[in-house]
Design an enzyme around this catalytic site. Sequence first.
Site, PDB file in Angstrom:
ATOM      1  CG  ASP A 173      -1.844   1.160   1.248  1.00 25.37           C
ATOM      2  OD1 ASP A 173      -2.733   1.232   0.378  1.00 25.37           O
ATOM      3  OD2 ASP A 173      -1.670   2.041   2.108  1.00 25.37           O
ATOM      4  CE  LYS A 229      -1.677   5.054   1.177  1.00 28.97           C
ATOM      5  NZ  LYS A 229      -1.830   4.727   2.597  1.00 28.97           N
TER       6      LYS A 229
HETATM    7  N1  LIG Z   1      -4.803   1.312   4.446  1.00 31.13           N
HETATM    8  C1  LIG Z   1      -4.322   2.595   4.162  1.00 31.13           C
HETATM    9  C2  LIG Z   1      -5.457   3.530   4.008  1.00 31.13           C
HETATM   10  C3  LIG Z   1      -5.118   4.711   3.249  1.00 31.13           C
HETATM   11  O1  LIG Z   1      -4.723   4.697   2.095  1.00 31.13           O
HETATM   12  C4  LIG Z   1      -3.456   3.067   5.307  1.00 31.13           C
HETATM   13  O2  LIG Z   1      -3.438   2.397   6.309  1.00 31.13           O
HETATM   14  O3  LIG Z   1      -2.791   4.083   5.158  1.00 31.13           O
END
Ligand SMILES: N[C@@H](CC=O)C(=O)O
Length: 831
Positions: free
Chosen positions: A679, A683
């Site tokens: 994740d 980003k």
């Molecule tokens: N799961 C993500 C949610 C946001 O994008 C996080 O924990 O940052």
Amino acid sequence: MKVLKFGGTSVGSPESIKSVKDIVRQYQEGGQKIAVVVSALKGTTNALVEMGQKARLNDTTYQTILTNTENHHYDTIRTLIPVAVQSKLLSGVKVLFNEIGELLQGISLLRECSPRTLDMLLSFGERLSSLIVSEYLKIEGIQAVQVDARQLIETNDQYNKARVNTEATNQKIRHYFDALNGVAVVTGFIAATAQGDTTTLGRGGSDYTAAILGAALYAKEIEIWTDVDGMMTADPRVVKRAFSLEHLSYEEAMELSHFGAKIIYPPTLQPAISQNIPLRIKNTFNPDFAGTLIGQASAQGQFPVKGISSIAHIALLRVSGSGMVGVPGVSSRIFGALAQHQINIVLISQASSEHSICFAVAPEDAKEAKEVIEEAFSLEIQAKKVNKVSIEQDLSVVAIIGEHMRRMPGISGNLFTALGNNGINVVAIAQGSSELNVSTVIATKDLAKALNALHEAFFLSNTKTIHIFMLGAGLIGNTLLHQLHQQKEYLLQEQGININLVALANSKKMRFDENGLDISLSKDELLATGETSDTQAYINKMKALNLPNSIFVDCTAAHIAIDYYEDILKSSISIATPNKLANSADYLTYQRLKQAALLHGVKFLYETNVGAGLPVINTLNDLQNSGDKIHKIEGVLSGTLSYIFNNFDGSTPFSEIVKDAKNKGLTEPDPRDDLNGQDVARKILILAREVGWALEPDQVQVENILPQSCLDAASVEQFFDALEQANGVFQERVEQAAKEDKKLRLVAVLENGEAKVKLEAVDSTHPFYTLRGSDNMIAFTSQRYQSQPLVIRGPGAGADVTAAGVFAEIISVRHYLGQSSYKFNLSINKV
Ligand SMILES: N[C@@H](CC=O)C(=O)O
Ligand SMILES: NC(=O)C1=CN([C@@H]2O[C@H](COP(=O)(O)OP(=O)(O)OC[C@H]3O[C@@H](n4cnc5c(N)ncnc54)[C@H](OP(=O)(O)O)[C@@H]3O)[C@@H](O)[C@H]2O)C=CC1
Ligand code: NA
């Protein structure tokens, strides 16, 4: 004296005839002298035409239509009038129907229905309706007199569209009304020659009758009673928020009528207009409503544009060639040839280069128009000085109309902005120098969208409707739904934004309602009556609706819609999404989406991809757009991992804290996406691309902190089982850090075109040490922020903050929806 004309729907049913009686009575009680003109009962004229055609072909089924029409008239009488007093009227009607029957039999025997015979046949419609209405008024105690206009209106013998002998007619009318006591109920549409042969007045004939009477009697006003609240700003069947206009000038009314608002037929009102008699359009079914007053002057009220009108189907023909430049007489030859063949031209447009002329005609005339012009220019075509005439089909004309557009700058700017922002291509333009009408030719498929977009731009410029198509109603989607509901009223009242949720779907069901789903209901209630979910069908339906100011909101965590994004943007639909999968796919996809949005003038919004509601991407763009150069980005970009490391002290098992983070809505639907660093990798990849580095996903170096057993688990439940077994691994790492008085942080760094994500133990001097809860922190080091980075900090995950971030993006699209560039003058008196 006032003349009241009641159209077919106004005398179409017993209830509506009762309303006519109430209206007449009110005038009588007010001491107002009136004359009433009636059309045939709704559907009767068409039925008579059909009977005539069938009888001429000796098709005996005309008798069925005759019986049905007859019964309809009897039923009307029986419902309207008490049994005891019905018989006289019933027998009067019977006599007329016997005559119709005999006439049809004659037509059938002769196999001929000449224009003269047809006029005789059609005259029965109004003779019947005027008989019924006048008798009914008498029974209701109103002194009424049935008047057959054949006694009053004298015409030549041009059957079906007879010309009126004004002098003789005026004399007869004045003479008749001088001696009349009571309310005349006059047959509309019909007249007679000097010899007494029945004629009809052509299209809009009953309006014509009213205008002839009004002019002859110097009426104070002519009222056209119909089934709508006057002339509307646009066709209410297409533009739901159209409203009725208070005042119009004759010219404006004429333009609006030409463009499809078929409430009146102005040419037939000419006798009244030339005497400056005001016309009022009233609704028989809403008689207290003032309706629209049409007079000599246009009201300079709130809106410079009075109406938006359209012709749904036209064909555009283009005549071009070098032989047309600077050659006088070309247009006269083109239009002369068309006139000779009785081809009506709807619109003309010519560029000043004179290289081409294009004009619109009815689609059925297009082929003939092409042949006629090619014939007229055959020599030039042979010599290649003029090209063959091209025809474009499937086009419509949309026009804005209003006398006060004159000399008001910004009107056409607003027109083209509203069309352009909704991806509507303008094929041709025409504006008369009177500036009363600006017409655009567009594709027919965009007609409804154009009418709505323009109506909003010119009449509702203080209120913008945003049509939302939501895919995914899980944690974020559902929270967004609640927020939309909570803020709906405030947005409408205070911000002029009308939120219209058109579609909602989860993986099982989907529901659409163009007029807006009721967002006070829960998502389960909303979806209960939905159809089976199907992404392709959803996208097709969204595109087919073709609504202006549309935004697609992808609140899924899945790939399902990503492949459609480009197509959606190309369809002039904006996108707002918290889903990171599109922007973190291959670089080409990211680039194509940004380009598609740019090229089609729509928005692709994804601020919540990084730091949820925190303004990370926007800040980065602001820095760069203002000329700053980014040197380094360093951040804690996982709300989940922040929360876990801030709360894990060894007293509760690690797996429990992860569950806790999931329950708090911080994690991805599958928390492994957080724990394996993916994740955060997505980003930092997105941030890298925003900075201009064309990184691919596999170029981000990621440290995964999950044991293989957790990664291998087949489901989220099984993952939690595996995680329980691995609690010790995490316990150890945290304890080790604590011993050194450090805290664990999953840190993402972007520097020199390289992106890395790794677990670090930071000491108390490090800014990341102090993070609390689900905080994210992003530090931008740049040319301007060199010694001290620009820092953004705050909760970077969670349903509320994320949904609010998406919400803000949805409402941000209003800024490009075409603000009005002119000021309305509210203070000027109305006529
Ligand atoms: N799961 C993500 C949610 C946001 O994008 C996080 O924990 O940052
Ligand atoms: N949580 C956070 O703090 C943040 C989350 N995000 C992102 O927000 C997005 C949504 O997350 P979240 O709400 O937690 O996810 P959920 O799993 O709770 O919701 C996903 C929704 O998508 C629906 N869905 C799945 N497949 C389809 C389909 N084929 N057609 C229609 N709908 C479908 C699901 O339907 P069903 O209900 O039937 O399963 C569900 O309603 C994710 O991309 C996430 O990365 C971004 C920033 C922060
Ligand atoms: Na953000």
